[in-house]
Structure formats: C-alpha cells, structure tokens
Design an enzyme around this catalytic site. Structure first.
Site, PDB file in Angstrom:
ATOM      1  NE  ARG A  10      -3.675   0.398   0.195  1.00 21.34           N
ATOM      2  CZ  ARG A  10      -4.789   0.577   0.886  1.00 21.34           C
ATOM      3  NH1 ARG A  10      -5.354  -0.443   1.508  1.00 21.34           N
ATOM      4  NH2 ARG A  10      -5.371   1.758   0.948  1.00 21.34           N
ATOM      5  N   GLY A  30       2.817   3.988  11.151  1.00 22.20           N
ATOM      6  CA  GLY A  30       4.207   3.968  11.628  1.00 22.20           C
ATOM      7  C   GLY A  30       5.209   3.917  10.500  1.00 22.20           C
ATOM      8  CG  LEU A 386       4.733  -1.042  15.500  1.00 25.31           C
ATOM      9  CD1 LEU A 386       4.501  -0.210  14.245  1.00 25.31           C
ATOM     10  CD2 LEU A 386       6.192  -0.917  15.933  1.00 25.31           C
ATOM     11  CG  ASP A 508      41.909 -27.420  -4.371  1.00 22.98           C
ATOM     12  OD1 ASP A 508      42.258 -28.474  -3.820  1.00 22.98           O
ATOM     13  OD2 ASP A 508      40.751 -26.934  -4.283  1.00 22.98           O
TER      14      ASP A 508
HETATM   15  C1  GDG Z   1       2.476  -5.494  11.188  1.00 23.35           C
HETATM   16  C2  GDG Z   1       2.948  -6.692  12.002  1.00 23.35           C
HETATM   17  C3  GDG Z   1       4.538  -5.179  13.176  1.00 23.35           C
HETATM   18  C4  GDG Z   1      -4.436   0.280  15.641  1.00 23.35           C
HETATM   19  N1  GDG Z   1      -5.710   0.546  15.820  1.00 23.35           N
HETATM   20  C5  GDG Z   1      -5.898   1.841  15.509  1.00 23.35           C
HETATM   21  C6  GDG Z   1      -4.683   2.366  15.147  1.00 23.35           C
HETATM   22  N2  GDG Z   1      -3.784   1.368  15.223  1.00 23.35           N
HETATM   23  C7  GDG Z   1      -2.364   1.499  14.870  1.00 23.35           C
HETATM   24  C8  GDG Z   1      -1.508   1.395  16.090  1.00 23.35           C
HETATM   25  C9  GDG Z   1      -0.226   0.829  15.506  1.00 23.35           C
HETATM   26  C10 GDG Z   1      -0.687   0.029  14.296  1.00 23.35           C
HETATM   27  O1  GDG Z   1      -2.004   0.450  14.018  1.00 23.35           O
HETATM   28  C11 GDG Z   1      -0.709  -1.471  14.572  1.00 23.35           C
HETATM   29  O2  GDG Z   1       0.583  -1.934  14.515  1.00 23.35           O
HETATM   30  P1  GDG Z   1       1.059  -3.345  15.091  1.00 23.35           P
HETATM   31  O3  GDG Z   1       2.518  -3.394  15.080  1.00 23.35           O
HETATM   32  O4  GDG Z   1       0.543  -3.492  16.471  1.00 23.35           O
HETATM   33  O5  GDG Z   1       0.355  -4.479  14.188  1.00 23.35           O
HETATM   34  P2  GDG Z   1       0.095  -4.845  12.597  1.00 23.35           P
HETATM   35  O6  GDG Z   1      -0.892  -3.931  11.997  1.00 23.35           O
HETATM   36  O7  GDG Z   1      -0.309  -6.277  12.605  1.00 23.35           O
HETATM   37  O8  GDG Z   1       1.475  -4.666  11.806  1.00 23.35           O
HETATM   38  C12 GDG Z   1       3.427  -6.198  13.365  1.00 23.35           C
HETATM   39  C13 GDG Z   1       4.123  -4.089  12.215  1.00 23.35           C
HETATM   40  O9  GDG Z   1       3.646  -4.638  10.998  1.00 23.35           O
HETATM   41  C14 GDG Z   1       5.287  -3.149  11.911  1.00 23.35           C
HETATM   42  O10 GDG Z   1       6.370  -3.803  11.359  1.00 23.35           O
HETATM   43  O11 GDG Z   1       4.810  -4.599  14.430  1.00 23.35           O
HETATM   44  O12 GDG Z   1       3.899  -7.289  14.108  1.00 23.35           O
HETATM   45  O13 GDG Z   1       1.900  -7.633  12.179  1.00 23.35           O
HETATM   46  O14 GDG Z   1       0.614   1.856  15.075  1.00 23.35           O
HETATM   47  O15 GDG Z   1      -1.390   2.656  16.659  1.00 23.35           O
HETATM   48  N3  GDG Z   1      -4.526   3.642  14.791  1.00 23.35           N
HETATM   49  C15 GDG Z   1      -5.635   4.442  14.800  1.00 23.35           C
HETATM   50  N4  GDG Z   1      -6.839   3.951  15.119  1.00 23.35           N
HETATM   51  C16 GDG Z   1      -7.035   2.680  15.471  1.00 23.35           C
HETATM   52  O16 GDG Z   1      -8.163   2.276  15.750  1.00 23.35           O
HETATM   53  N5  GDG Z   1      -5.500   5.721  14.481  1.00 23.35           N
END
Ligand code: GDG
Length: 735
Positions: A10, A30, A386, A508
């Site tokens: 994306r 992020g 994260l 060799d």
């Molecule tokens: C993949 C990998 C790895 C969540 N709900 C809302 C919201 N969020 C944001 C959080 C966080 C992100 O989404 C979720 O990140 P995670 O790391 O927890 O999980 P995945 O989406 O599965 O991401 C994971 C990541 O890639 C990075 O490499 O860590 O293991 O699976 O930033 O804040 N943000 C908002 N509303 C929500 O309802 N605004």
C-alpha cells in the site's frame, strides 16, 4: 548519488474520490512516519497499490490520480479486483500470513493464487524497473512482495536492493511445508540486505536458506554464486515524539476540548475511583489472540473474584481482511465470547468488557492509551507489536503497566514489562493481579527504562540504520569486486604468463577443478577435465601440479597414467612425470589409533557423516549431514580434538564440510614451496577454494597470482565467483 525507491503493497497515502474529484491524504501509519527521513525531497519515490482497483477508478480520473499521487512522491501500481483477490486476499493473507504466524491449519496452498502472486509481484517489479537506474537504492517492504527483489535483480544486477519483513519468519519446520518455498527464498535473495525485527526470525530464515537451497552461510552472510547477501535484525521503533507529545497535549485539554470517549472514560473513573481500566488493542486477527485473551480474562475473574466490579476490560478490535473466511469466523467467536462473559458477570452497575469493533481516530487512541492503567497485549504471534511501544510512550507520568506476550517481537526489547505466555491462563491471571497491585514506584522504574530505549531507537533511527547498513553492504560489495578476476585482470595475467620463461601452475582439485559430491569417490575427473589438463601439461616451459588433500591411491588411479604432476594428502606425497608417489615429508601415522575411535563416535552420533582414512591423515566428512547439526558437531569435535592432540605434532584442518587431522608440518603451502625451490620460475599461479589452500596463498612468493574460488575471506589476491568459471579461465592459458 541515485534516488531511493520505496516499495510496499500500500502507498503511504489514501485516495478519496468524491463528486468526481480526487484527493490524496497522507497516512499516519508507523511505516509512513518512519520513512519520512528516507522518503523526502525529489530524489525519492514510493511505489505501491493505491487501495482502489482498476474497476474502482473511472478512466477519466486516472491522470488526476497520478498527479495527486505524484504530489506526495508516490506512484501507483494498477491492480484489477481479480489480482487483489488472488494476490492480497489470496496468497498473501490466506497462505503466507497464517503460515508465517504458525497457523498451519489456516494456510491454503492454492496454485491459482500463487500464480497471481507471482504475476502481481512482477507488476510491482516492472513498476520499479520503469523508474530505476543502476545507482538507485530500492527498499522493498513485507510479505506481499517477497519475489520482487529477485525480479528486479535479474534486470538490474548492480542496483542496491534492501528487503524488510514486518511479520515473523517461521522456523524451518513450518516454512518447509510451503510448496513454493525455494522460489520464495530465491525471490528474497535478490536483495543485498534482508532485515527482520528479531534475531530469531533472522536465524530461522538462515536455517531455511541453508537447508532448502544448500547455500553456504557464514555468520549473517549468505554466499550465493556471485553475491554475498547480508541478513540482519532491525527492531522497528515508533515515532516516539509524536505519541509522547500527543499525550502531553492531551493532558492540557479542558473538559470542553475533550472527546466524547474521554468524557465517558472520565465518568467511569469518577464513579469507581479504585477500579482499573485494562486496554486491549489489535486488528481483529487470529494471530493477535483476542479470543484467548477473553478466555483468560474470564479465568482471572473466577480466580480473583474480589476484582469483580473493580476492573474493566476495553477491547478495541480494528476490522481487518473481512473478506477472508477465517476473519469472519473470528469476528463471530469474539462477539459471542464477549456476549457470554458480559452476560455471566455483569451487575447492575458493572459491565466487565467494553467492546469497540471499529477503527478510531488518532485522538481517541491517545484517550485510550492515557486513560488505561494496564495495557494487555498478548498476541499468539506478532512480528513486532507497535501498540505496546505506543502505550508506553504516552505514559507521561511514567505510571501504567504493560502486560505483553512473549510471542511478540517487541518482547525482546521490553523486558521491563510483565511478559507472559498467552496460552498460560494461570500465569496471565497472576500477571493481571500483579499489574493491578504494582506499586507506583515500581511502575515508574520500569517505564523509565522502557521510555529511554523507545525514545532512542525510534522509527526514524530504524529506517536510517537499515539504509546505512544497505549502503555499507554496497560498499563492501564494491571493495570485494575490486578483487574479482575480471576480463581485464585476466588479460594482464595471461600477458605475464606468455612473457614468462619458466612457469608453474598449482591447481587444487575438489571445489576448484571438480564440483563437490556427497560421495567424494564420485567426484572423479570427466573427459572435459582430462582434455583441459592434457592441454595445460602440453604447454611449453610450464609445469602443472595438482595439489590436493586426497589420498594417493585415488589420484594414482585417476591421474598417474596421465603422468600429471601431483602433490597429495596436503603434501605428504609427490609424483612427478608419471613416477610412483614418493614421500615429500617424513611423517608418522601411529597417532591414528588414538584419534580414529573419537571420530567413529562422532560418526555414530551424526547421521550422514563418515570417515575417510588416508595414509597419513584422517578426515571426518559432514557434507551429507543436516547443515546446522553438522556445524554444531564440527565445533564439538574441534574442541575434543584440540585437547586430545595438544602434545602431538598434529593439527586439525577445517576444510569445506570436512575436518582433517594430520601432522602439523604438512600443508599445501610448505609442499608447493619445496617444489618451487627446484627451479627458477618467473610466473607462478595457485588456485583453490578452501581453507587448506590458504596455506599456498600465504606461503608462496609475493609475486604469485593467487586465486580463490568463491567469495569467502581469503589471503588470495583475486577471486573467481564460481567453480563454473575455473575451467574457462584455465582454458585461456592454452589458447
Ligand atoms: C504489522 C505486524 C509489526 C491500531 N488501531 C488503531 C490504530 N492502530 C495502529 C496502532 C499501531 C498500528 O495500528 C498497529 O501496529 P502493530 O505493530 O501493532 O500491528 P500490525 O498492523 O499487525 O502490523 C506487526 C508491524 O507490521 C510493523 O512492522 O509490528 O507485528 O503484524 O501503530 O497505533 N490507529 C488508529 N486507530 C485505530 O483504531 N488511528
């Protein structure tokens, strides 16, 4: 310096079409934030899918879309809805995602979606190739695009490519079940640098590369034909400042400025001042363990009933991949569980679980983080997680307790949290109890450490570290290439050869003139090799020596009738002009009685390994064993032998998947020097592939043309990428 091309499934912008006009809004995720320092200015471009399929985009709007994206340094890959189904919802999310998160039973192996995945990866690669030049740097993100690095490499062999996997890389035992496992690994190996969140994922990947592709791995370098690929771990951080500052601003809000959600949270706190808020936030994904968490919560309420009416669990489950059947089932399961627990435990004034199935705006995310006493994040498997880092970053007064799953990548860096195994309800219930009762000072101590680390290793640092490591890899490659036997260098060597009066070639055998076979006796010379050696031996003023660690019986059979000069057993025996072998060094073999039983015990315990017995040395071969296990045993044997031979004049040679024990005063360097002393040579060349040949490279005179086959560390002045080219190079001496 070239430009940077970032590529992910994306784009970091959201397209919105309303009333026939287009707007592109930057995402706040992020990754997008972390890449800011990398993706800035006109020398960077981000390629990805816009989120709209070809069918969604009215034809007349296409140019406007491109323009809107270009304003954000982005360029789109067009996908039809069938492609999105096969590539994204299909192979990416029904095969790779479950498999890499250890949900083997959910993984579907459909040839059809694999084919679409390949075709779409090619589309992404083509989009890069259209824009890429040789001095550009390409950074490919995540599991949807694992074939892209190789597809780009094929067309642009010199471009610098990095790949980062955001999800776990599973153990070999899991990964091997994928029908297209070799293709996936080869796709990834097109990169110069492959990054993972943790060392565990890195070692799982290396183990699969070794076992499935049989490639040589040394520390975190993979040797593949002409290339060295580096693998490393880069734990992704967050935009620390954004979260901590948002939390500080949030504190300053007057009641009127507060969101509805915040006001509801405040009401709750006011009505039950000693009750604790526990927060759980994830995408609704089976890997996040939401259902298990609910069961564990029920277990906690039963184990510690004194906390009924004293805790409230807020579940924010963000809708995700809702067209994949498993996600629909999971939604149903979670809905039902929450219904049942709330039904069983609620009182007139208390509902244990507040459930939100939606995505909330950033502001509400901060409301939730800052209002919760405990964050309970226990995925069953998670690349990083994260949310755990974000929760800690928003704790401005440093209070708050994080309960985190051991199975999340972030657990490696967040030791100060309460780490639990999400499958262990007893431990989890006790962790909640501990979190509720943790003294403030202890909370502050733990969070102080966590915050320091998160602030330092933030997402920008992560992105920069990855990019500098990729740059270093490119420089290392360039330094290495400076030793490659190029056509130009070869022509200089050939000129020197032609102009010399008396010439010597030391060659060799195994790994240089002939490839490796699991059974060394099968690696005999072929007709082409005989013809080459005949031609070399017929050269005027030139002496050719085969220099090998092989036993003299084998070489007698293969080469004596040809009257080639030979030095065997690393220099114990010599045969010149077809004469029988004679001893070049006076060596003993009475030590063998002591060492043989030791090697035999290793053979018994290491399936696939065997002993080769020569006249004056013993070799333990482990090419046919499992590579990790073989290396482990080799280390063990090395330790055992070192103490055993301490008082004998013996040494252990660590060759290519072979360990050889022999007299210390015998080696290829010493032997070739003795032969060289017999004449006045003005051109000397030595070529070899392994550790035992390093003796020649080190001991022969400085003017010797020393050539190593392969890219591993060497004392040789030049290297040839691969055994395939050795014969071609030697043929040139006979032209
Ligand atoms: C993949 C990998 C790895 C969540 N709900 C809302 C919201 N969020 C944001 C959080 C966080 C992100 O989404 C979720 O990140 P995670 O790391 O927890 O999980 P995945 O989406 O599965 O991401 C994971 C990541 O890639 C990075 O490499 O860590 O293991 O699976 O930033 O804040 N943000 C908002 N509303 C929500 O309802 N605004």
């Amino acid at each position: 310096m070239g430009k940077t091309i970032i590529i992910s499934n994306r784009l970091p912008v959201q397209l919105q079409i309303s009333n026939g006009s287009i707007s592109a809004i930057p995402s706040v995720g992020g990754l997008a934030t972390g890449m800011k320092s990398v993706h800035s200015g006109s020398d960077s471009i981000w390629i990805g899918w816009s989120g709209l399929t070809d069918e969604d985009i009215p034809k007349e709007l296409a140019p406007q879309i491109d323009k809107a994206l270009a304003e954000h340094g982005s360029s789109k890959v067009n996908l039809t809805s069938d492609e999105v189904d096969g590539f994204y919802f299909g192979f990416s999310n029904r095969t790779i995602w479950p498999l890499f998160h250890y949900f083997l039973e959910y993984s579907e192996f459909e040839l059809e979606s694999w084919n679409v995945y390949k075709a779409v990866n090619q589309k992404f690669a083509d989009a890069i190739l259209e824009k890429a030049e040789d001095d550009d740097t390409v950074w490919v993100h995540d599991y949807q695009l694992m074939l892209v690095p190789q597809m780009v490499r094929e067309k642009r062999p010199n471009i610098s490519i990095g790949f980062f996997l955001h999800i776990p890389f599973p153990s070999f035992e899991i990964f091997r079940t994928l029908p297209w496992r070799e293709e996936v690994l080869e796709g990834l190996l097109g990169a110069d640098l492959i990054g993972f969140h943790t060392y565990d994922y890195e070692r799982h990947f290396l183990s699969s590369v070794r076992r499935l592709l049989g490639l040589e791995v040394s520390f975190n370098d993979i040797y593949q034909d002409k290339r060295i690929i580096k693998v490393d771990s880069f734990p992704m951080g967050i935009d620390y400042k954004k979260f901590s500052e948002a939390a500080k601003e949030h504190e300053k809000n007057t009641t009127e400025q507060q969101s509805d959600l915040q006001q509801r949270l405040n009401n709750h706190k006011r009505s039950t001042p000693d009750a604790k808020l526990i927060l759980s936030i994830d995408r609704l994904d089976y890997s996040k363990g939401i259902a298990k968490r609910l069961n564990a919560f029920e277990y906690f309420l039963n184990k510690y009933p004194q906390y009924k009416e004293k805790v409230r669990l807020i579940i924010l489950a963000v809708p995700s991949r809702s067209n994949v059947p498993q996600y629909q089932l999971l939604k149903k399961e979670v809905d039902e569980l929450i219904g049942r627990i709330n039904g069983d435990f609620s009182t007139v004034s208390w509902t244990p679980i507040w459930y939100f199935y939606r995505s909330v705006p950033f502001e509400n995310l901060i409301d939730l983080y800052t209002s919760s006493d405990i964050a309970w994040l226990t995925p069953l498997r998670d690349g990083m997680n994260l949310v755990a880092k974000e929760y800690v970053a928003t704790r401005t007064d440093k209070t708050g307790v994080l309960i985190l799953s051991e199975m999340a990548g972030s657990a490696n860096e967040m030791n100060e949290s309460l780490l639990v195994n999400p499958n262990n309800f007893e431990q989890t219930a006790d962790a909640i109890y501990e979190a509720i009762n943790m003294p403030k000072e202890e909370q502050i101590d733990r969070n102080t450490e966590l915050q320091k680390r998160l602030e330092r290793y933030n997402v920008e640092r992560w992105a920069n570290d990855f990019m500098s490591s990729l740059k270093e890899q490119k420089e290392r490659d360039a330094a290495n290439v400076s030793k490659r036997l190029t056509e130009h260098r070869l022509s200089v060597v050939l000129d020197d050869f032609k102009n010399a009066k008396k010439k010597m070639l030391f060659l060799d055998y195994d790994g240089t003139l002939s490839g490796f076979h699991a059974d060394p006796q099968k690696a005999g010379p072929d007709e082409e090799l005989y013809a080459l050696l005949d031609a070399l031996n017929a050269l005027k003023d030139t002496e050719v020596y085969l220099v090998s660690g092989r036993d003299k019986e084998t070489f007698t059979k293969w080469f004596l009738p040809k009257k080639y000069n030979m030095i065997v057993e690393h220099g114990v025996w010599i045969s010149q002009n077809g004469e029988d072998f004679r001893m070049l060094e006076n060596v003993k073999n009475d030590w063998m009685e002591k060492i043989r039983p030791v090697l035999e015990s290793f053979v018994d315990r290491t399936p696939g390994s065997f002993i080769e017995e020569k006249n004056y040395s013993l070799a333990w071969h482990y090419r046919k064993t499992d590579p990790d296990f073989g290396n482990l045993r080799a280390n063990e044997l090395n330790t055992v032998l070192t103490s055993l031979i301490a008082n004998d004049d013996l040494s252990v040679l660590n060759g290519n998947k072979v360990m050889e024990i022999k007299s210390s005063n015998v080696n290829k360097g010493r032997a070739t020097m003795r032969v060289l002393g017999e004449g006045d040579y003005d051109f000397v060349l030595a070529i070899g592939d392994d550790w035992t040949d390093e003796f020649m490279f080190q001991e022969l005179p400085e003017s010797t043309v020393t050539i190593k086959v392969g890219r591993q560390n060497t004392h040789a002045k030049l290297f040839i990428d691969d055994i395939k080219y050795v014969r071609n190079v030697l043929k040139r001496f006979t032209d």
